[in-house]
Structure formats: structure tokens, C-alpha cells
Write an enzyme that holds these catalytic residues in place. Structure first.
Site, short mmCIF file in Angstrom:
data_model
loop_
_atom_site.label_atom_id
_atom_site.label_comp_id
_atom_site.label_asym_id
_atom_site.label_seq_id
_atom_site.Cartn_x
_atom_site.Cartn_y
_atom_site.Cartn_z
N CYS A 2 -5.28 -6.81 6.52
CA CYS A 2 -5.18 -7.15 7.94
C CYS A 2 -4.22 -6.23 8.68
CB CYS A 2 -4.73 -8.58 8.20
SG CYS A 2 -5.89 -9.81 7.63
N LYS A 594 -7.71 -1.24 2.08
CA LYS A 594 -6.94 -0.10 1.56
C LYS A 594 -5.51 -0.52 1.20
CE LYS A 594 -6.41 4.50 1.09
NZ LYS A 594 -7.05 5.07 -0.11
O1 M6R Z 1 -1.28 1.73 -1.86
P1 M6R Z 1 -1.22 1.52 -3.36
O2 M6R Z 1 -1.29 2.79 -4.12
O3 M6R Z 1 -0.07 0.67 -3.77
O4 M6R Z 1 -2.54 0.69 -3.67
C1 M6R Z 1 -2.75 0.14 -4.94
C2 M6R Z 1 -4.20 -0.24 -5.14
O5 M6R Z 1 -4.56 -1.27 -4.26
C3 M6R Z 1 -5.14 0.94 -4.92
O6 M6R Z 1 -4.77 2.02 -5.73
C4 M6R Z 1 -6.59 0.57 -5.24
O7 M6R Z 1 -6.71 0.25 -6.58
C5 M6R Z 1 -7.51 1.72 -4.84
N1 M6R Z 1 -8.20 1.40 -3.62
C6 M6R Z 1 -8.52 2.06 -5.86
O8 M6R Z 1 -9.28 3.16 -5.45
#
Ligand code: M6R
Length: 599
Positions: A2, A594
Site C-alpha cells: 500500500c 514490491k
Molecule cells: O525490498 P526487499 O529486498 O527487502 O524485498 C524482499 C522480497 O519481498 C523481494 O525480494 C521479493 O522476494 C521479490 N519481489 C522477488 O522477486
């Protein structure tokens, strides 16, 4: 998850275009539904919202035509309440005098709604953003109409981690509060604004103010005031000028951001290495890594960032003899939270720098007195602001929900740090960017063909041995994320301990192999092929391996530490092409966001 944005101006004007632009910049946080509310000079509230992506809802409901001197937009990733018109945000209070929107989770949402209904309030949906609005409304109605006091009181009622923005039709002010979720305010000429994060503010102003937990920000066109929620006292903190880059998210001729971001990998990897070579932060980072007194370093992340931590642990061990423990954010708390202390160091890795599961672990590390090192892509993020020392990934914005270039740069960064810890010459890494470029060229065609085959299957395995194990996991995550097929990533030697029973005629298994591990992998390949499975290899050219597999995605020759980074590229391309073959938009896969700022 969000995104919220609010703006207040010194005159009535078209606000729709500003809200749409801010919304597009927040869309990576959620795209289940979107809404805009504007308040005209006479207090009339215009609220338009619906399920769907911002481009579609905006066109259907004519967001560009919205005018006013106050505006709020919200992009939703559904947690409480299914995606629907009623649950789309912003929300009105019972009699339509207030409008507000939130980001985060109100965990006593159900109890609060029951209370509102008992008290006779008009509850239209089941979303906890609406609960924030009613929570303010009931105190406002009782205290004779003082917004600030009503919000302070609501803060005590609303359990969980959230941020929300709210306004009353009769008062030319916007109020926003932060409790656990990100919130930043901006000060411009004749307006002020507030948002979940910087990218939606930067096109409007570079003068920004970070809000802390337990603070209420009161916005007028002339300025920003801050108050402590517990004592109602005004807090004196000035805005600061943000000097970082403002990048516009353009696809640059590519059909999807994901493909564009894959193609950006050679350039961003080269830039990162250049930046690290001249960075003072690197020396401080290394100092902290060396000061661990023989204790293992924790590498903490979630999702793709966790896979980078896994690879980092192999690098630290194999190159520098440094023990590192890769661990998921919540797992760090559960498994090590009581045993870490002032002598311990943890590297927290997060593209967004806002992942709640990671920030919770940072909090525990802080409470235990340990060192907090950050690796992040989004400058100005919470992780950046809470780390003792941080290193940027220097990838520019990553728009596509599947992480690609940020994973590659996380891996490059760990490789660089391991080189430095080992006392090796980092000039050896100079060829990496060009190798990445050659890998895209060399494997794209074969990845497309293999994707065509895999698209006919609903389940498969990606296996990797040693250094390639994290790449198998990362490839499998990517494939699940954007094709909706099931793909399990696994250490290749584990396959025979059970999952091998899944193999039958044509069953696809992809093998990721680094130089030096081919003989081991040939054993694992044959365990699959003799049972009718289809073995697909991703590796540098190797005659014996080639004779044992059905398909071979040949990556350029490289040393065994660089090879896993190169192998990431075909893993990404396989998922990308399979997603497109299946008619899915890889940039915005269903159900995802994301940035996950909830537990
Ligand atoms: O922003 P972050 O690197 O902490 O996010 C962690 C995960 O939510 C993120 O890497 C997610 O697994 C990806 N969208 C996968 O492609």
C-alpha cells in the site's frame, strides 16, 4: 504494501494529474485497487476509487478532471478485506465530512469494526483503512471537533503498524500519523505533501522531512508542523534537502520493466564496482565485518535478498574463510534473537529498505546492542536511516515487482566484500560487467526455447550444487512469482532424498552448475534422466555435462565465483519468457507488492 500520498495547496487547482503521477510512483507498493479524493475550497469532497491498476481506473473514472486544494491517493495491496470498491481507499467517515487512507495493518480491525457498528457509525467495507477514519471520527465527534486530539486518541485505539493521512472538509489542513510504516513529508512553494516514500514526492520538491513513529504531521500550504502523539507537544525538526537522483520510470523501448532491468544489469554492476572502489563507507563496513572477534556474521534478508545472503555466505566462506550465517528476517529473531549481543554484527539486505520482516530484525539487533550494517537500493529508506553504516546497491529504481538487477548487485557487492576480506585484488572483477552483457546475448534465445517447453508444465525443479544453490532458489522464486507454475529450488544432492519420486516422462529439472562442480552434477543429472526426466543445464561449456543433458544454456566462461552471478541471467530470462508465453504481465504479477511493509 500500500502507498499513500496527500497534498495541500494554497489555491484550488487541477489535482488529478498530480495524484495520478504520485500514484504511478507508488504503484509498486500495491495494485489491487486505487482511489483519489480531492477537497474543493468550499469543502466538497470528490471521491473516486475502484479495483484495478491506476491507468485503467484513472481512465474509467476520469481522475485527470479532479480539482481541489487538498488531495489524497492510495494504492492498495489487500490484507484486511478483499479487493472491492468498498474496500478501495480513500474512505469517508460516516457522514462524509472526513476522508482518509492508510498503509499497513490494523490488527484489531475486526473488534474495532464491531465497536463502530455498536456505536451506530456507518461502516461500508471490511478494510482497516476505513477503520482508521472511523477511529478518528468517533473521538472528533466527542471532543468538540479537534482533529489533532482525535488522531492522538485514535492512535491509542488502533493496534498494529500503519501510517495514515486524513483531512476534514471544514479545515484546510492534512494530518498524517506514523506508527511502524514509512512516512515522509515534502515542503514546496505554495504546497506541502506527505507520502509513504520519497519517489512520489521528489518530482514536486526536494525539501523533505522524515516522520518518526509516534509523530503526527500537520500540513498546511505554508508549512509542516510535527507533534508527539503521546504528549501532544510540538516537535522542532527542520526539512532537509534531498540531493540524490530523481529518475523517471520509463520502459525505454522494452515491452516490460523486467526485461529492461535485466538488460541494465551489466551497466549497474559496473557502476557499483566503480562506486565501491572509491567509497569511504566500504572501509567502515569492512572494519565492522573484521571486528567480529571470530563470531559469525549474520546476513539477513527476505525473498530474493535472502538468496543473495545465501550466496554471500558461500563467498565469505570460500574466498575469505569468514563464517557467515544467512538467515530470513523473522527467523533471525526466532533463532538468534536471544543470543546475539554487542560483539555481533549483522548485514541487513533489502532492495526497498522498508521490508518489515527485515526491519523487525534490525530492531532486535539494536536492542541487543549488536552492529547493524545495511545493504539497500532505495536511498532515504528506513534501513538506510537505521544502519550504523550502509552500502547502496546503486541500481536506480527497480520498478518491476520481480527483483532482477538488485539481486545481481547484491551478489556483486558480497563478492566484492569477500574479495576485500580475503585481501584479493578487486581488479579481477573488472570483467564482470562485460561478462554479464555477453551472458544476456548468449542465453536469451535458448532461454526462450526452454521457457516454451516449461510453459507446458505446472511443476518442476531447479537444482544447484554449492555456489549454484542460491541461484537455483532464486530462479525458482522468480518462476513461481511471474508464471504461477510451481517450481522448487533445491540443493541438487538433496533431490534423491525424496523429491526424485516426482520425476516421470519429460519432467523438467534445470541444473545450475558452477565450474568445478560438473562431475558432481553429472551424477545428479543422471539420477533424473534415467527415470525419464528432462535435464536442462545452465553452465559454462563442458563437454561431459553437455553429453548428459537434453538442453544446454551455455554461459560464458568465468571463474567459479563469478559464474553463479552469470547463471542468474538465464534463470531470469527463462521466467520472463515463460511469463509472457502464458500471457502474464511479469511486472505486476497477481497478489504481490514490491515493498512489503507488513508482518
Ligand atoms: O525490498 P526487499 O529486498 O527487502 O524485498 C524482499 C522480497 O519481498 C523481494 O525480494 C521479493 O522476494 C521479490 N519481489 C522477488 O522477486
Amino acid at each position: 504494501m500500500c502507498g499513500i500520498f496527500g497534498i495541500i495547496t494554497n489555491k484550488e487547482q487541477p489535482l488529478g494529474p498530480i495524484l495520478i503521477e504520485a500514484g504511478k510512483r507508488l504503484a509498486y507498493r500495491g495494485y489491487d485497487s486505487v482511489g483519489c479524493a480531492t477537497v474543493a475550497g468550499d469543502g466538497t469532497i470528490d471521491l473516486r476509487k475502484d479495483v484495478g491498476r491506476i491507468e485503467d481506473v484513472s481512465a474509467a473514472l476520469d481522475f485527470p478532471a479532479m480539482r481541489g486544494s487538498r488531495g489524497i491517493t492510495q494504492l492498495r495491496w489487500a490484507t484486511f478485506g478483499a479487493p472491492s470498491h468498498e474496500n478501495a481507499q480513500p474512505h469517508l467517515d460516516s457522514d462524509g465530512d472526513m476522508v482518509g487512507a492508510h498503509n499497513g495493518n490494523v490488527v484489531n480491525n475486526v473488534q474495532m469494526r464491531e465497536m463502530f457498528l455498536r456505536e451506530g457509525l456507518t461502516v461500508r467495507g471490511t478494510n482497516d483503512g476505513e477503520t482508521c477514519v472511523h477511529a478518528v471520527e468517533r473521538h472528533f465527534d466527542r471532543n468538540g471537533g479537534r482533529m489533532l486530539d482525535a488522531i492522538c486518541a485514535a492512535y491509542d485505539d488502533l493496534e498494529g503498524d500503519y501510517a495514515f493521512v486524513i483531512t476534514h472538509r471544514d479545515e484546510h489542513r492534512l494530518y498524517a500519523i506514523k506508527k511502524g510504516s514509512g512516512l515522509v513529508a515534502g515542503l514546496g512553494d505554495g504546497f506541502t505533501c506527505v507520502s509513504s516514500d520519497l519517489p512520489s514526492i521528489l518530482p514536486l520538491t526536494r525539501q523533505v522531512l522524515y516522520i518518526q513513529d509516534g509523530e503526527i504531521v500537520v500540513l498546511s500550504p505554508e508549512g509542516i508542523e510535527l507533534y508527539g502523539v503521546h504528549d501532544g507537544q510540538q516537535i522542532n525538526r527542520q526539512t532537509k534537502r534531498y540531493e540524490g537522483p530523481i529518475e523517471m520510470a520509463e520502459k525505454g523501448g522494452y515491452p516490460h520493466f523486467m526485461l529492461k532491468e535485466i538488460h541494465e544489469q551489466p551497466a549497474v554492476a559496473g557502476e557499483l564496482l566503480h562506486l565501491l572502489n572509491g567509497s569511504r563507507h566500504v572501509e567502515r563496513f569492512l572494519e565492522a565485518l573484521r571486528a567480529t572477534d571470530e563470531r559469525p556474521v549474520y546476513l539477513v534478508g527476505c525473498g530474493t535478498s535472502y538468496h543473495a545472503c545465501l550466496l554471500g555466505a558461500y563467498y565469505f566462506n570460500q574466498l575469505a574463510g569468514v563464517a557467515a550465517v544467512p538467515v530470513l528476517g523473522p527467523q533471525f529473531i526466532e533463532q538468534y534473537g536471544q543470543s546475539v549481543g554487542p560483539k555481533d554484527t549483522a548485514v541487513f539486505v533489502s532492495q526497498s529498505g522498508e521490508t518489515k520482516d527485515v526491519l523487525n530484525a534490525v530492531k532486535v539487533m539494536r536492542e541487543r546492542g549488536g552492529r547493524v550494517l545495511g545493504v539497500l537500493n532505495v536511498l532515504g529508506s528506513t534501513l538506510m536511516n537505521t544502519s550504523d553504516v550502509y552500502l547502496p546497491l546503486a541500481c536506480g529504481y527497480e520498478i518491476s515487482v520481480p527483483a532482477t538487477k538488485t539481486f545481481v548487485n547484491q551478489a556483486v557487492l558480497f563478492l566484492y566484500l569477500a574479495y576485500r576480506l580475503a585481501g584479493r585484488d578487486t581488479a579481477e572483477l573488472d570483467a564482470l560487467a562485460a561478462l554479464l552483457a555477453r551472458t544476456i546475448e548468449a542465453t536469451d534465445g535458448a532461454a526462450r526455447e526452454v521457457a516454451g517447453y516449461l510453459a507446458g508444465w505446472e511443476e518442476m525443479y531447479f537444482l544447484g550444487y554449492g555456489l549454484s544453490h542460491p541461484i537455483a532458489l532464486e530462479g525458482a522464486l522468480k518462476l513461481k512469482e511471474i508464471t504461477y507454475a510451481h517450481c522448487e529450488g533445491m540443493f541438487s544432492s538433496e533431490f534423491k532424498h525424496g523429491p526424485l519420486s516426482a520425476v516421470h516422462d519429460g519432467y523438467p529439472v534445470v541444473f545450475y552448475t558452477a565450474p568445478g562442480d560438473e562431475s558432481m552434477m553429472i551424477n545428479h543429472v543422471n539420477e533424473v534422466t534415467v527415470r525419464g526426466g528432462r535435464a536442462i543445464a545452465v553452465a559454462a561449456a563442458h563437454e561431459a555435462l553437455g553429453k548428459n543433458v537434453h538442453d544446454y544454456l551455455v554461459v560464458p566462461d568465468a571463474d567459479r565465483f563469478t559464474a553463479p552471478i552469470l547463471a542468474t541471467v538465464p534463470a531470469q530470462l527463462i521466467s520472463y519468457h515463460m511469463s509472457v508465453t502464458r500471457g502474464i504481465d511479469p511486472d505486476f504479477p497477481r497478489n504481490l507488492s514490491k515493498t512489503l511493509t507488513v508482518d
